[in-house]
Design a protein around this motif. Structure first.
Motif, short mmCIF file in Angstrom:
data_model
loop_
_atom_site.label_atom_id
_atom_site.label_comp_id
_atom_site.label_asym_id
_atom_site.label_seq_id
_atom_site.Cartn_x
_atom_site.Cartn_y
_atom_site.Cartn_z
N LEU A 11 32.82 36.38 43.18
CA LEU A 11 31.29 36.39 42.86
C LEU A 11 31.09 36.97 41.37
CD1 LEU A 11 30.08 38.37 46.28
CD2 LEU A 11 30.47 35.89 45.80
N GLY A 12 31.49 37.80 40.91
CA GLY A 12 31.40 38.19 39.44
C GLY A 12 31.48 37.07 38.59
N SER A 13 32.48 36.16 38.85
CA SER A 13 32.84 34.89 37.91
C SER A 13 31.59 33.94 38.16
CB SER A 13 34.11 34.33 38.26
OG SER A 13 34.15 33.72 39.65
N LYS A 14 31.13 34.01 39.37
CA LYS A 14 29.89 32.73 39.61
C LYS A 14 28.59 33.15 39.19
CE LYS A 14 32.36 30.96 43.63
NZ LYS A 14 31.95 30.90 45.21
N GLU A 15 28.38 34.73 38.86
CA GLU A 15 27.00 34.86 38.30
C GLU A 15 26.85 34.59 36.87
OE1 GLU A 15 24.62 36.07 40.06
OE2 GLU A 15 25.29 37.29 41.65
N ASN A 16 25.54 34.15 36.39
CA ASN A 16 25.36 33.85 35.16
C ASN A 16 24.44 34.41 34.26
OD1 ASN A 16 22.99 33.11 36.44
ND2 ASN A 16 23.75 30.94 36.71
N SER A 17 23.84 35.64 34.75
CA SER A 17 22.97 36.30 34.03
C SER A 17 23.94 37.61 33.35
CB SER A 17 21.86 36.89 35.00
OG SER A 17 22.16 37.98 35.60
N ASN A 18 23.45 37.86 32.33
CA ASN A 18 24.11 38.90 31.45
C ASN A 18 24.08 40.39 32.23
OD1 ASN A 18 24.58 37.35 29.34
ND2 ASN A 18 22.88 37.79 28.10
N LEU A 19 22.75 40.71 32.62
CA LEU A 19 22.85 41.54 33.56
C LEU A 19 23.70 41.88 34.77
CD1 LEU A 19 21.35 44.35 34.37
CD2 LEU A 19 19.71 43.24 35.59
N SER A 20 23.97 40.51 35.48
CA SER A 20 24.81 40.66 36.62
C SER A 20 26.34 40.91 36.30
CB SER A 20 24.71 39.21 37.30
OG SER A 20 23.39 39.27 38.24
N LYS A 21 26.58 40.18 35.12
CA LYS A 21 27.88 40.33 34.62
C LYS A 21 28.15 41.64 34.13
CE LYS A 21 28.45 35.38 33.45
NZ LYS A 21 29.69 35.14 34.15
N THR A 22 27.26 42.23 33.49
CA THR A 22 27.33 43.62 33.14
C THR A 22 27.68 44.70 34.20
OG1 THR A 22 26.14 43.18 31.18
CG2 THR A 22 26.47 45.78 31.91
N ILE A 23 26.86 44.37 35.41
CA ILE A 23 27.08 45.43 36.57
C ILE A 23 28.58 44.99 37.25
CG2 ILE A 23 26.24 45.51 38.88
CD1 ILE A 23 23.52 44.97 37.97
N TYR A 24 28.92 43.58 37.26
CA TYR A 24 30.24 43.49 37.71
C TYR A 24 31.47 44.15 36.96
CZ TYR A 24 29.17 40.46 41.93
OH TYR A 24 28.85 40.09 43.08
N ASN A 25 31.07 44.05 35.50
CA ASN A 25 32.10 44.40 34.66
C ASN A 25 32.10 46.14 34.77
OD1 ASN A 25 32.91 42.11 33.54
ND2 ASN A 25 31.41 42.26 31.92
N THR A 26 30.84 46.65 35.06
CA THR A 26 30.95 48.22 35.42
C THR A 26 31.72 48.44 36.49
OG1 THR A 26 28.80 48.42 34.21
CG2 THR A 26 29.44 50.10 35.46
#
Length: 299
Positions: A36-51
């Motif tokens: 799911l994290g790889s499919k998100e395209n917004s910077n906020l979503s990617k930051t949350i998954y990275n966290t």
């Protein structure tokens, strides 16, 4: 091995598994979060998954629970009638929770209702909860452990629909729960849906649905189709990771059902948060065991 030694061994194994599952997510959940994290395209979503992934790494490296709310322990037990410790199982699971609370450690989450005091051991009247299924002519024991946190418990809801509501009514019920309470449970969520006759049967099925491995659909073709439709519908709401908006709100939707009375449709929803801390272990009669949920577990 005498019975006392066998009880001690199984208690220690279950305590270690409970503690480990509070720190390391099961393989299927971690893989789904990566997807799911790889499919998100917004910077906020990617930051949350990275966290989220950094949180998992630190929990493992520092040997600490990955979420401060380690929940109330629940066990789903499928035990053979010939399993040698069937009579000792509930007591040893209780002792395993006490041991895990001290050694993991786990947050103290068992508060005696009405008396309003925390036992400090994660055990109390009816906790941990043990849901039983007896397997005739078997000498093995299969156990799912689950940490039911406060946030993922809040959306839990059950009711009985009039038969005229049909499966459209089931869909409406699930979506109403998700749009009202889904944010409280730390998305992306695993959504368990139970469909049966009454509130208690549907509620238990909805919680059992959360134990099913991710990616495994209902064996009923129509139920599997509804799972996909509900997954797409909830994703379209746009809750996203941690409810901060995004393309994916759920890791999946699992439906479990039984036959029902023709005049009623019992329906219930339970959810698991992104930190879905379940574990699965199978013991044979000699207490050799296999952990299927965490391939790297060394317990």
């Amino acid at each position: 091995m005498n019975k006392n030694d066998a009880v001690k061994k199984m208690t220690e194994v279950m305590a270690k598994l409970v503690g480990y599952s509070g720190k390391v997510l099961p393989d299927d959940v971690y893989a789904k979060l990566e997807e799911l994290g790889s499919k998100e395209n917004s910077n906020l979503s990617k930051t949350i998954y990275n966290t989220m992934f950094e949180n998992q790494k630190l929990a493992k490296d520092l040997n600490r629970p990955c979420c401060q709310d380690t929940g109330v322990l629940q066990f789903f037990v499928k035990c053979g009638t010939n399993f040698p410790l069937i009579g000792e199982l509930e007591d040893l699971l209780r002792e395993a929770v006490i041991l895990a609370t001290k050694e993991a450690p786990l947050r103290h989450n068992s508060v005696e209702t009405f008396d309003e005091y925390n036992t400090g051991l994660n055990v109390g009247k009816g906790t941990p909860t043990v849901f039983w299924e007896i397997a005739p002519n078997s000498d093995s024991c299969e156990i799912y452990s689950y940490m039911a946190g406060g946030g993922c418990t809040l959306p839990g809801k059950a009711m009985v629909l009039m038969p005229g509501a049909g499966y459209e009514g089931v869909t409406r019920f699930v979506l109403d729960v998700m749009t009202s309470y889904g944010l409280n449970a730390c998305p992306p969520l695993l959504v368990g849906v139970g469909v049966a006759t009454s509130v208690e049967t549907a509620a238990l099925l909805s919680k059992k649905a959360l134990m099913r491995p991710l990616g495994k659909n209902s064996e009923n073709e129509r139920a599997a189709k509804m799972e996909k439709l509900l997954e797409d519908g909830i994703n379209s709401i746009g809750l996203g990771p941690q409810g901060m908006s995004g393309n994916y709100s759920v890791m999946g939707v699992h439906i479990e059902n039984t036959a029902r009375h023709p005049s009623t449709i019992g329906v219930a929803v339970n959810v698991g948060c992104w930190s879905h801390r379940k574990a699965h272990i199978i013991f044979d009669k000699d207490l050799n065991y296999t952990i299927t949920s965490h391939k790297e577990a060394n317990i």
